[in-house]
Design an enzyme around this catalytic site. Structure first.
Site, PDB file in Angstrom:
ATOM      1  CD  GLU A  56      45.212  25.931  24.784  1.00 59.67           C
ATOM      2  OE1 GLU A  56      45.777  25.923  25.889  1.00 59.67           O
ATOM      3  OE2 GLU A  56      44.690  26.958  24.280  1.00 59.67           O
ATOM      4  CD  GLU A  75      43.501  22.714  33.195  1.00 57.95           C
ATOM      5  OE1 GLU A  75      43.911  22.081  34.185  1.00 57.95           O
ATOM      6  OE2 GLU A  75      44.076  23.730  32.759  1.00 57.95           O
TER       7      GLU A  75
HETATM    8 ZN   LIG Z   1      44.064  28.809  28.151  1.00 63.29          ZN
END
Ligand SMILES: [Zn+2]
Length: 1054
Positions: free
Chosen positions: A66, A137
């Site tokens: 996500e 990330e």
């Molecule tokens: Zn998150």
């Protein structure tokens, strides 16, 4: 009703938008919403894949994906360009991962909807996962998890999961962290990038997605856009994974798990596995059962527990998926002393529900209120609406995509009884979280580290719960007297665009705005009770706060019936005194407001309730110490900048001294100088508004002896005016000693409210925001919470910047922020005139955005009134100012207000040091050693400066870095740099050491550093004038406040 492909969608009565359902050839389900009135376009994609799909051993992969999906796509390969595009056009994007779904959504100014939609579609067609971005990330996911570690809600949630079958996905850890997404996969030879790619390939199939699209365009145009852009998403012909069966086997039932929270709170969660409501949602069994369980009415479980002083609140909820569910009762207890008795009453109340609880008129009342709510639903933000829709599209048949389970209608005694009967003592799971369990715990939950112990409930106890008679104080609710019946929209004369003051007396002022814009049977009343006594001292502030809780306690029963009837009220402490807000269907609104005011002004304290409420208030204050470091940083900034504000530490000191007598003596004083300012509007007439005001005055006048409040008593809110060209920082430890997160919050004070300066500030934040986020969070990975936004203190505006981090200490974070602005300056210089115009247009669109519902409008007007700015034409004036601005103006703004050494820069930074940056805190607090003045003076032969005229307690400026060596030199020259504890005081007071003569007015021993701290005299402050651009340290906030000047609020009462 609205036609779609073969299906008919049930639509609210007052909803004029057009809806259409479309099924693309790739199997993608689409709902189009056309709203010609909207200023924003929005879309949400819900993918029926969530953390339950995480492969074995890679927990958090769905969540990680996500995060990664936002980065780039083949068609738009520039990293971060999706978010950048949106923010450059007034938009925003976000996503979340659930157990069985992942939801992606955005909004954007309607003029740029088509391109935004294309960029959005590409994320699902061909996302790019660069190895570099993945490793960056990963830190964001890890940092998100470390933020969650200090949240009791997350901890309790995972603890429940801990007691479930290991082979059911419910058991999993959802978020993921560095260990699950990096260390462990690598040790098994797994390439996480390949893992992400194959997870995407296997699961992200058009057939598992539902898309809700909201635009200004007609439905036909929206359909064309969607077909063109989303048809390329591959249908991989995969079925949604199902996870049948209950997550709990018999060993996970009849348990009581006692755990220890971080905050001081006592939470009791009682849950049972049940059949999911989804299978029978038209019958409304679950909403009905929840309605009874969480009822606050006289005779209810919570009413009794509150009466006994054992609990504060209750809620009941169904959680789960289509395959399994839990019915969960959540109780906030006052303490953990009566858990056993609370459970006894709880099972008696459940028994009442099972034996006589299925009552047709209660069902009908609930059904009718749901129907009213649905038919008069207010327009929400498009982005929120599409998230809601795309989610319900995964669950409900097409006709109920809008209504979901709200419109139940088939009363069925058996279904309701069947559900109620599942709430058996034999199947219960009890989770109790309290500090009281500290010494009892035997285990630790592996993901969050929550200490707990588990016990099995014995059969004797179960039997007792089954056999116990129902206490006579428990019974079902009575019919609701506040239920609205009149939904007529009134006819209004006149065309007033803005509120008008229709009444003014020595005791009150009434603003009125009739509600023709929104054709809804709703209205609102805002009342500000200006009570000059309310914030005069720490004690007054606490007592006012206690009153709001006592009052809420007094009104408990009303609260239940009114909220069931769609009427909401609040009585809260405000900066001026007390604020009362009442809103909802107009029908019973005025009579409810009268009742509230009457009860409030004639309030009589009950001693037993005082003790109960005080305990709660004490806990609220004490728990503020557990706020996250970024919240603490913001809290300190507020505290420093606001003149009349009391710090948490002061409140905690005074609290033990507060008692019922103090309250009784204070309350009449609180009301004695009261002046009321009101805004009434919506579906009410001006004469209704006037007579309400007359009623309020009549009730108020005996309390103020019919006298208008004295002008000198009126409140003035004062906000610090930082001197141009100064920079201050306040280093301090995190409230919570166990928290390893550090944080920084910086406030750049800009100017008071004025159209031109407001627009420059807004333009700056608009342009800087995305770059800031991209650089400091995405590229540098400083932490999960990385914000830059515009902030108002009363009518004084500025930019606030926050970072919470475990990787860098606050001093380093400050350097990173300054480095960012250096970079930003170049970007700003390089910005073309075209780009500048584009940004200005985006801002223009944002400014011209219309209010979507009556609440947004009333909120805007009330803010203008309560702040005293009265800029009802704010939009128009600001847009006009914006039209005049040029790129050079923005550059000048940046150079003066934000850039390092800017002539008008006013910077205040609060640095919160987490436990792993303990050493850095010592350094930040100690860098000064001795002030420069001391050194310089002595070097210049002025070692005896004599008395000075500067005020006592002047803050002491601090030079950063370079000059420190001088102080060290001086320290070692005459005074030991580090003096052992034992020798310290002796050394200090030995005549001839010359401390006093050299300007040291106070000295203390710092046990942590094992050396002496010298607090120097006012000389230091004078040096400030030559050192304007250096960062000055704030050591004592109160002293700092005394040394600064303040802006006055424009608020003048009466
Ligand atoms: Zn998150």
């Amino acid at each position: 009703m609205v036609s779609g492909d073969h299906s008919t969608i049930v639509k609210p009565r007052n909803d004029e938008r057009e809806y259409k359902r479309v099924l693309l050839s790739n199997g993608l389900q689409v709902l189009l919403v056309s709203d010609p009135e909207t200023d924003k376009g929005a879309a949400a994609m819900d993918v029926h894949v969530g953390s339950f799909n995480d492969p074995e051993g890679v927990q958090g992969l769905a969540h990680f994906l996500e995060h990664m999906l936002f980065y780039a796509s083949e068609k738009y390969p520039e990293e971060g360009s999706y978010k950048k595009f949106l923010s450059e056009h007034g938009g925003y994007a976000n996503a979340f991962t659930g157990d069985e779904n992942t939801n992606y959504h955005f909004d954007v100014n309607a003029t740029h909807f088509e391109e935004a939609l294309d960029r959005f579609a590409q994320l699902f067609i061909c996302p790019l996962f660069s190895a570099e971005a993945i490793s960056r990330e990963m830190h964001a996911v890890d940092s998100e998890n470390s933020k969650n570690l200090s949240s009791d809600a997350w901890r309790r949630c995972q603890l429940q999961k801990n007691f479930s079958s290991k082979d059911h996905p419910y058991h999993k850890f959802q978020t993921g962290n560095k260990t699950t997404l990096h260390t462990r996969p690598i040790s098994r030879g797994m390439d996480i990038r390949e893992g992400l790619q194959s997870f995407f390939e296997e699961n992200y199939s058009a057939g598992l997605m539902s898309l809700a699209v909201y635009g200004k365009e007609p439905v036909t145009k929206l359909e064309e856009l969607v077909r063109e852009k989303f048809s390329l998403i591959k249908n991989k012909c995969v079925e949604a994974l199902r996870f049948p069966g209950s997550p709990c086997s018999s060993e996970h039932l009849k348990i009581i798990v006692k755990s220890v929270p971080l905050r001081d709170q006592n939470i009791l969660e009682v849950t049972w596995p049940i059949t999911p409501n989804f299978s029978n949602y038209k019958k409304g069994a679950s909403p009905y059962v929840q309605h009874i369980l969480e009822s606050d009415a006289e005779g209810s479980l919570i009413a009794l527990l509150k009466e006994l002083g054992w609990a504060n609140s209750i809620s009941a909820q169904e959680n789960g998926t289509m395959d399994y569910a839990f019915l969960e009762i959540y109780l906030e207890l006052t303490n953990a002393e009566h858990v056993q008795e609370v459970l006894d009453f709880l099972f008696q109340y459940v028994k009442l529900l099972q034996q006589e609880g299925v009552v047709e008129w209660i069902y009908e009342e609930k059904r009718a209120m749901n129907e009213t709510w649905f038919n008069f639903k207010d327009k929400a933000d498009p982005i929120d609406y599409v998230v809601e829709l795309s989610d319900s599209m995964q669950i409900y048949p097409v006709e109920d995509w809008l209504a979901t389970d709200a419109l139940f209608a088939e009363f069925d005694r058996n279904t309701i009884s069947a559900l109620a009967n599942q709430l058996k003592p034999q199947h219960v799971r009890i989770f109790c979280s309290s500090k009281k369990h500290k010494l009892e715990t035997t285990d630790v939950e592996p993901w969050y580290g929550t200490p707990y112990t588990v016990e099995y409930i014995d059969d004797i106890c179960i039997q007792r719960w089954e056999d116990a008679p129902i206490d006579t104080r428990l019974h079902l609710p009575s019919p609701n007297i506040f239920k609205p019946t009149d939904f007529n929209i009134k006819n209004f004369e006149g065309e007033e665009k803005h509120p008008v003051m229709i009444r003014k007396t020595s005791l009150s002022k009434l603003w009125y705005k009739h509600g023709t814009n929104f054709k809804t049977p709703k209205a609102y009343v805002y009342l500000s009770f200006h009570c000059p006594e309310s914030n005069k001292s720490v004690e007054a502030e606490i007592l006012t706060y206690i009153f709001t809780w006592l009052f809420a306690d007094e009104m408990t029963e009303y609260a239940y019936y009114t909220s069931m009837a769609g009427l909401y009220y609040s009585v809260s402490d405000s900066k001026d005194g007390l604020e009362v807000v009442v809103e909802g269907y107009h029908d019973k609104l005025m009579s409810l407001t009268e009742k509230i005011v009457e009860k409030m002004l004639n309030f009589r304290m009950k001693e037993d309730r005082f003790a109960f409420v005080k305990e709660k208030v004490v806990r609220n204050y004490a728990n503020m110490r557990f706020m996250q470091p970024h919240a603490q940083a913001n809290y300190e900034i507020n505290h420093i900048l606001t003149q009349e504000s009391w710090h948490l530490s002061e409140c905690l000191e005074v609290l033990p001294l507060i008692d019922a007598q103090k309250f009784s003596a204070y309350f009449p004083r609180l009301l004695s100088g009261t002046f009321v300012e009101a805004l009434i509007g919506g579906n009410v007439t001006s004469s209704e508004a006037t007579s309400l005001m007359q009623y309020i005055e009549k009730t108020l006048s005996p309390l103020v002896n019919n006298r208008a409040p004295n002008f000198s008593q009126s409140l003035q809110r004062r906000i610090m005016c930082l001197e141009a060209g100064t920079e201050w920082f306040y280093p301090t430890a995190g409230f919570s000693p166990d928290d390893e997160n550090s944080a920084i919050s910086i406030f750049f004070q800009v100017e008071r409210d004025s159209p031109r300066s407001n627009m420059l500030l807004k333009l700056f934040t608009l342009i800087a925001q995305e770059q800031y986020f991209n650089q400091l969070r995405t590229v540098e990975q400083l932490g999960y919470i990385v914000n830059l936004y515009e902030k108002h203190f009363e009518n004084v505006r500025g930019v606030q910047i926050t970072i919470q981090s475990t990787v860098k200490d606050p001093t380093q974070l400050d350097q990173r922020i300054e480095a960012f602005f250096t970079m930003f300056e170049e970007e700003l210089q390089m910005m073309t005139v075209e780009e500048f115009k584009n940004n200005a247009e985006v801002l223009m669109d944002m400014k011209l955005e219309k209010c979507k519902n009556i609440w947004e409008e009333s909120d805007f007007y009330w803010r203008e009134i309560s702040r005293g700015s009265l800029q009802f034409d704010r939009k128009k004036n600001e847009v006009n100012a914006l039209k005049e601005l040029k790129k050079e103006d923005l550059i000048a703004f940046f150079n003066q207000k934000i850039k390092r050494n800017g002539s008008e820069r006013r910077k205040l930074g609060v640095q919160i040091f987490g436990n792993q940056h303990h050493r850095e805190l010592i350094k930040a607090k100690d860098e000064r050693k001795l002030p420069l003045s001391f050194t310089n003076d002595s070097e210049n032969g002025h070692s005896n400066p004599g008395p000075t005229e500067t005020k006592q307690n002047e803050p002491h400026p601090q030079t950063n870095g370079s000059k420190d060596t001088d102080s060290y030199h001086l320290l070692s020259n005459g005074i030991a740099e580090t003096i052992p504890r034992d020798d310290f005081y002796e050394h200090l007071y030995t005549p001839g050491n010359g401390y006093k003569q050299q300007g040291v007015t106070e000295a203390k021993f710092d046990s942590r550093q094992q050396n002496a701290i010298f607090v120097c005299d006012e000389q230091a402050a004078q040096l400030d004038h030559t050192k304007k651009t250096c960062a000055n340290r704030i050591d004592d906030i109160q002293a700092f406040k005394r040394s600064q000047s303040f802006y006055c609020s424009p608020k003048i009462v009466p």
